[in-house]
Motif scaffolding. Structure first.
Motif, PDB file in Angstrom:
ATOM      1  N   LYS A   1       0.844  -1.212   0.000  1.00 42.79           N
ATOM      2  CA  LYS A   1       0.000   0.000   0.000  1.00 42.79           C
ATOM      3  C   LYS A   1       0.878   1.260   0.000  1.00 42.79           C
ATOM      4  CE  LYS A   1      -4.069  -2.221   1.075  1.00 42.79           C
ATOM      5  NZ  LYS A   1      -3.636  -3.308   0.177  1.00 42.79           N
ATOM      6  N   VAL A   2       1.801   1.275  -0.939  1.00 46.91           N
ATOM      7  CA  VAL A   2       2.706   2.422  -1.067  1.00 46.91           C
ATOM      8  C   VAL A   2       2.682   2.919  -2.508  1.00 46.91           C
ATOM      9  CG1 VAL A   2       4.252   1.694   0.807  1.00 46.91           C
ATOM     10  CG2 VAL A   2       4.692   0.898  -1.532  1.00 46.91           C
ATOM     11  N   SER A   3       3.320   4.069  -2.719  1.00 43.96           N
ATOM     12  CA  SER A   3       3.399   4.626  -4.071  1.00 43.96           C
ATOM     13  C   SER A   3       4.321   3.757  -4.940  1.00 43.96           C
ATOM     14  CB  SER A   3       3.985   6.041  -4.011  1.00 43.96           C
ATOM     15  OG  SER A   3       5.342   5.962  -3.612  1.00 43.96           O
ATOM     16  N   LEU A   4       4.234   3.961  -6.262  1.00 46.22           N
ATOM     17  CA  LEU A   4       5.117   3.211  -7.160  1.00 46.22           C
ATOM     18  C   LEU A   4       6.578   3.548  -6.889  1.00 46.22           C
ATOM     19  CD1 LEU A   4       3.291   3.326 -10.618  1.00 46.22           C
ATOM     20  CD2 LEU A   4       3.486   1.398  -9.046  1.00 46.22           C
ATOM     21  N   ARG A   5       6.846   4.802  -6.447  1.00 46.75           N
ATOM     22  CA  ARG A   5       8.242   5.159  -6.170  1.00 46.75           C
ATOM     23  C   ARG A   5       8.775   4.346  -4.980  1.00 46.75           C
ATOM     24  NH1 ARG A   5      10.374   9.431  -8.177  1.00 46.75           N
ATOM     25  NH2 ARG A   5       8.546  10.768  -7.911  1.00 46.75           N
ATOM     26  N   VAL A   6       7.990   4.305  -3.903  1.00 43.13           N
ATOM     27  CA  VAL A   6       8.456   3.549  -2.728  1.00 43.13           C
ATOM     28  C   VAL A   6       8.577   2.063  -3.100  1.00 43.13           C
ATOM     29  CG1 VAL A   6       7.883   2.858  -0.366  1.00 43.13           C
ATOM     30  CG2 VAL A   6       7.594   5.241  -1.071  1.00 43.13           C
ATOM     31  N   ALA A   7       7.634   1.571  -3.907  1.00 43.84           N
ATOM     32  CA  ALA A   7       7.692   0.159  -4.312  1.00 43.84           C
ATOM     33  C   ALA A   7       8.939  -0.108  -5.159  1.00 43.84           C
ATOM     34  CB  ALA A   7       6.433  -0.205  -5.099  1.00 43.84           C
ATOM     35  N   ALA A   8       9.223   0.775  -6.104  1.00 43.48           N
ATOM     36  CA  ALA A   8      10.405   0.577  -6.964  1.00 43.48           C
ATOM     37  C   ALA A   8      11.677   0.615  -6.128  1.00 43.48           C
ATOM     38  CB  ALA A   8      10.447   1.656  -8.043  1.00 43.48           C
ATOM     39  N   PHE A   9      11.744   1.571  -5.193  1.00 44.02           N
ATOM     40  CA  PHE A   9      12.928   1.662  -4.327  1.00 44.02           C
ATOM     41  C   PHE A   9      13.024   0.415  -3.433  1.00 44.02           C
ATOM     42  CE2 PHE A   9      15.245   5.848  -4.134  1.00 44.02           C
ATOM     43  CZ  PHE A   9      14.733   6.363  -5.314  1.00 44.02           C
ATOM     44  N   THR A  10      11.878  -0.112  -2.992  1.00 40.63           N
ATOM     45  CA  THR A  10      11.910  -1.300  -2.128  1.00 40.63           C
ATOM     46  C   THR A  10      12.493  -2.482  -2.896  1.00 40.63           C
ATOM     47  OG1 THR A  10       9.961  -0.509  -0.954  1.00 40.63           O
ATOM     48  CG2 THR A  10      10.479  -2.844  -0.705  1.00 40.63           C
ATOM     49  N   VAL A  11      11.977  -2.711  -4.112  1.00 38.48           N
ATOM     50  CA  VAL A  11      12.481  -3.821  -4.937  1.00 38.48           C
ATOM     51  C   VAL A  11      13.986  -3.649  -5.155  1.00 38.48           C
ATOM     52  CG1 VAL A  11      12.405  -4.805  -7.274  1.00 38.48           C
ATOM     53  CG2 VAL A  11      10.268  -4.220  -6.090  1.00 38.48           C
ATOM     54  N   ALA A  12      14.390  -2.439  -5.523  1.00 37.82           N
ATOM     55  CA  ALA A  12      15.794  -2.185  -5.854  1.00 37.82           C
ATOM     56  C   ALA A  12      16.683  -2.306  -4.613  1.00 37.82           C
ATOM     57  CB  ALA A  12      15.933  -0.789  -6.468  1.00 37.82           C
TER      58      ALA A  12
END
Ligand code: NAD
Length: 424
Positions: free
Chosen positions: A398-409
């Motif tokens: 339940k986060v923004s795409l930016r936080v999700a992309a940073f999490t994956v990376a």
């Protein structure tokens, strides 16, 4: 020492501060790996070089150059060279940090790096630009190399500049080292599809995000800031898909047509004159009015820190595609989030360029070259699959795409850090 200098210059709109604020926001999602977070906040190596050249009038001028290797946990450094009068060390550090995140977000076997030379290239003759490029390349020669750190084009740099860099490195090392840079001319080991790859990635990620929002690309209205390598290629693809590109802005002017701008004519004008101010059937509007344009999709594809909180309050778009690196300030992210505006973040949206740079590097190593069709298909698969994974993580956390992309990376980067352990 350097970081204390940088921290002393904390201010909103500073790209390095934006990068650090983005890291702050991802830490709560990293679990045990968060113990390594400091490695994301400290660039591994920073090289500042003096670039003296003899100008056409016989005088000697000194320019300042930088190469920052932000993180090499997952592979050699990879990231472009920017030539711009406003380039600063903090900016190059941020751009290198975003390359670390981007390469990991799309799972390329690279770390993150970036370079900069502080000069307005439009004030240099072709010969002077070549001298600046060659001397800079020689000065950073101790850091770069096909298995160490591989530059590529960025703002105000192109395939010709990459050819000079490749030649300079090759002369200094006594071998023809095509793999030292990507974004080279095709005749020199460059890859088909590289020039338009970043714009293509913006278009592909835009299509995937639009599909999920039930936004029809074929009648969407698009506004684009920046009409260089990234912005113009994205504009062509959106126009070809039936979208109306209603507004484009470059550093000189902003042009508008409610019924859609003739993008073929705009690209021709840009190629011939480097400007878009007299494209037929367009109205010239005030630069600040760009942010009020009635559109469905907004594409910042120029420089960082453009989308401030105040501008984020005004924009009409439902979807923002970050063609540029770092165009949105953290405060603006919050506004966009509150307003329910979707943002495909830079670290995935503009990753098409580095993905095809990776293909170029692989082709150079194997001396076996692929067709443009193969390249585009592989690019489309990698970038869309990476975005789908980021959507899944965003839904789950339940986060923004930016936080999700940073999490994956960051999970990938810090796992590599942990597995390698600390030397000594
Ligand atoms: P470019 O030099 O080809 O074009 C830059 C464009 O931005 C030009 O049209 C210029 O007029 C415009 N511009 C500059 N200052 C502006 C201002 N203040 N207001 C409005 N427009 C302005 O550069 P590019 O390669 O297209 O890069 C653009 C952005 O995309 C940068 O943030 C870059 O880091 C990012 N990017 C580029 C690549 C790539 O492959 N070239 C890859 C990933 C990300």
């Amino acid at each position: 020492m350097l970081l204390s200098y940088v921290n002393a210059h904390k201010k909103s709109g500073n790209a390095w501060q934006t990068y650090l604020a983005q890291i702050d926001r991802v830490i709560p999602y990293l679990g045990e790996l968060a113990k390594w977070e400091q490695s994301l906040r400290h660039p591994k190596r920073i090289l500042i070089v003096d670039v003296p050249i003899e100008m056409d009038d016989g005088n000697v001028h000194h320019f300042e150059g930088f190469r920052v290797q932000h993180n090499l946990s997952r592979g050699p450094g990879k990231g472009g060279l920017r030539i711009h009068q406003d380039v600063t060390l903090e900016e190059v550090m941020a751009l290198a940090g975003w390359m670390t995140i981007k390469n990991a977000a799309v799972n390329l076997p690279y770390g993150g790096a970036k370079g900069g030379i502080r000069v307005d290239p439009s004030t240099l003759s072709m010969k002077e630009l070549e001298k600046v490029t060659r001397r800079y390349t020689s000065e950073i020669g101790l850091l770069i190399g096909p298995t160490k750190d591989i530059p590529a084009p960025d703002v105000n740099t192109n395939s010709q500049i990459m050819a000079w860099m490749m030649d300079t490195y090759s002369m200094n090392s006594g071998t023809t080292a095509t793999g030292v840079v990507t974004g080279k001319p095709v005749d020199l080991g460059g890859s088909l599809g590289r020039t338009k790859a970043t714009g293509r990635g913006v278009f592909m990620t835009g299509c995937e995000a639009a599909r999920r929002m039930n936004l029809n690309i074929s009648n969407a209205r698009v506004a684009i800031q920046g009409f260089g390598n990234v912005g113009s290629a994205a504009a062509e693809l959106f126009a070809a898909a039936g979208a109306k590109v209603v507004c484009i802005q470059d550093q000189f002017c902003t042009v508008f047509n409610h019924h859609g701008i003739d993008i073929t004519a705009a690209v021709k004008a840009h190629e011939e004159k480097g400007r878009i101010d007299d494209v037929a059937n367009t109205e010239r509007i005030n630069a600040e009015a760009f942010w009020d344009v009635d559109c469905d999709i907004l594409i910042p594809a120029a420089l960082e820190s453009q989308l401030t909180a105040a501008r984020a309050q005004r924009i009409k778009a439902k979807l923002v595609l970050e063609g540029a690196n770092g165009p949105t300030l953290p405060e603006a992210d919050d506004v966009l989030n509150d307003r329910g505006i979707n943002v495909v973040p830079d670290v995935i949206c503009n990753a098409g360029g580095v993905i095809v740079s990776y293909f170029e590097w692989v082709q150079d190593f194997s001396s076996f070259f692929w067709t443009e069709n193969e390249i585009n298909q592989r690019l489309d698969n990698i970038i869309v699959q990476a975005l789908q994974r980021i959507f899944e993580v965003a839904d789950k956390l339940k986060v923004s795409l930016r936080v999700a992309a940073f999490t994956v990376a960051c999970e990938r980067i810090l796992m590599a850090r942990q597995l390698r352990g600390l030397y000594p």
